[in-house]
Design an enzyme around this catalytic site. Structure first.
Site, short mmCIF file in Angstrom:
data_model
loop_
_atom_site.label_atom_id
_atom_site.label_comp_id
_atom_site.label_asym_id
_atom_site.label_seq_id
_atom_site.Cartn_x
_atom_site.Cartn_y
_atom_site.Cartn_z
CD GLU A 165 -3.27 -1.14 1.85
OE1 GLU A 165 -3.26 -0.26 3.02
OE2 GLU A 165 -4.21 -1.75 1.76
CD GLU A 369 -4.00 -5.97 3.48
OE1 GLU A 369 -4.89 -5.12 4.13
OE2 GLU A 369 -2.87 -5.66 3.89
#
Length: 469
Positions: A165, A369
């Protein structure tokens, strides 16, 4: 498109689950581990720190046995940079190498494929004190760290993720605890850091291909398809703006070796274009990922934002968008339900996101995720009836299968999270795991592991290769 002939999941599909080092391991200052930026960050009032977390460091054998019982084919975890290099560079900490060697070997003893994130928010604090990602020396430190990982673990790890991220560290660093509060010109400095992370990632990709020819490596941003609030052309422009700023900037660079043009135009407008040194673009163009890993929780909806009202991104988080004057304004999507924590739920948007990534980049996709954070309740007899989590995951897996039927090259699905852990900024009470950890925000209790209803459900999903949901 409503398919009649729905394809099955591939035979060797990587059914997995995910965690990250600082959120699950604990042992924050044991066996030579150095301080990370997470260890010294301030936590939101009323939420746990990360010092003990789920105590996976001391209980990894028990946890992996449970992962094997659930049937996991893969386990995505991160290596704590500060366990390997307590100061980010310099001397290697052998006890850190030993821990991850043992962890990887334990996984392989159960035929669970390790999927390793090299860097998941937890920059060594010693590097942060020298400027962190604003300092080009951190690029060299990351390259050295990557070389060490490939040297010690590359014989067994076949899937590597570079940076988790990166886009959220740039856009929402204050929410996840990575933003340096001492920055004089945060936006300008963040996009310089972003450029340095791109370089570090490119060097790691090239190094992986050189040192581990049988391994595959890719980036791991958080991707959310961006809807326009209406068919009004200005809303569609706003959606394109935010798609480029939030999503495509972080994938166009690793895949194509260039800055996304709309995102670059935004940086020019905001006066935050990075300084690019001679040779940088050649490095960025030379590195080619083997796949794209991405985290998906929801979509985003935006509208035109022509006002001069100040709207700081920092009051949003990974899935809650506020806006920037002149570019976009986050709005609620009236067609979607929300989680207990205000994140919109959009399984169909998952399929849309998968199709968009597939069409843009033509690379294998790995979901690293996807999950539901909720206040789980431990009932009498060690029962956790998390039907809401089962429902969330079932709908997303259904859409993943439809995406495969659309022609998307999806190679794996690793929901967040394998086991309860400390959320980035909402503590331990925001639970995601298939396995319950018996502790509260501040009371560690006995840290006992208890299988949730979703554990048994996911076990059956994996056993039937996604046929029985």
């Amino acid at each position: 498109m409503n398919q009649i002939n729905i394809k099955s999941f591939p035979r060797n599909f990587l059914w997995g689950a995910s965690t990250s080092a600082y959120q699950v391991e604990g042992a924050w200052n044991e066996d030579g581990k150095g301080l990370s930026v997470i260890d010294v960050a301030k936590y939101p009032e009323g939420t746990s720190d990360f010092k003990v977390a789920s105590d996976h460091y001391h209980r990894y054998k028990e946890d992996i046995a449970l992962f094997a019982e659930m049937g996991l084919k893969a386990y995505r975890f991160s290596i704590a940079w500060t366990r390997i290099y307590p100061n980010g560079t310099g001397e290697i900490n052998q006890k850190g190498i030993d821990f991850y060697n043992n962890l990887i070997n334990e996984l392989l003893s159960y035929n669970i494929e390790p999927i390793v994130t090299m860097y998941h928010f937890d920059l060594p604090y010693a590097l942060q004190q020298k400027g962190g990602w604003s300092n080009r020396e951190t690029i060299d430190a990351f390259e050295n760290y990557a070389r060490t990982l490939f040297k010690y673990f590359g014989d067994r790890v076949k899937y590597w993720l570079t940076i988790n991220e990166q886009n959220m560290m740039i856009l929402h660093g204050s929410a996840i605890g990575t933003l340096d509060p001492n920055m004089k010109n945060p936006q300008k400095e963040l996009y310089q850091q972003n450029h340095h992370m791109f370089l570090a990632q490119a060097k790691a990709i090239n190094l992986c291909h050189e040192m581990c020819p049988n391994a595959r490596i890719g980036p791991a941003p958080n991707i959310a398809y961006v809807y326009p609030a209406s068919s009004k052309p200005e809303d569609i422009l706003a959606a394109q703006n935010f798609s480029s700023i939030r999503n495509w900037l972080y994938l166009d660079m690793p895949v194509f070796g260039r800055y996304n043009s709309v995102a670059w135009s935004y940086m020019e407008e905001e006066g935050c274009t990075p300084t690019i040194q001679e040779g940088d673009m050649e490095i960025l163009e030379s590195a080619k990922p083997d796949f794209i890993a991405f985290n998906y929780y929801s979509t985003v909806t935006v509208a035109e934002n022509s006002s001069n009202d100040s709207a700081e991104n920092s009051i949003g988080d990974q899935q809650i968008t506020i806006g920037e004057p002149g570019f976009y304004r986050g709005v609620a999507n009236p067609h979607l339900e929300k989680t207990q924590f205000g994140w919109e739920i959009d399984p169909v948007g998952f399929r849309i996101t998968l199709r968009e990534l597939n069409d843009r980049y033509h690379l294998p996709l790995l979901v690293t995720e996807n999950g539901l954070g909720a206040y789980d309740k431990l009932e009498e007899g060690d029962v956790i009836n998390d039907d809401y989590r089962i429902e969330f995951l079932r709908k997303h897996i259904e859409q993943a299968r439809l995406a495969i039927s659309d022609g998307v090259n999806l190679i794996g699905y690793c929901p967040w999270s394998a086991i309860d852990l400390v959320s980035t900024h909402q503590g331990f009470s925001k639970r995601y795991g298939f396995i319950y950890v018996n502790r509260d925000e501040f009371d560690l209790k006995d840290l006992r592991r208890i299988k949730k209803k979703s554990f048994y459900w996911y076990k059956n999903v994996i056993a039937t290769n996604g046929e029985k949901l």
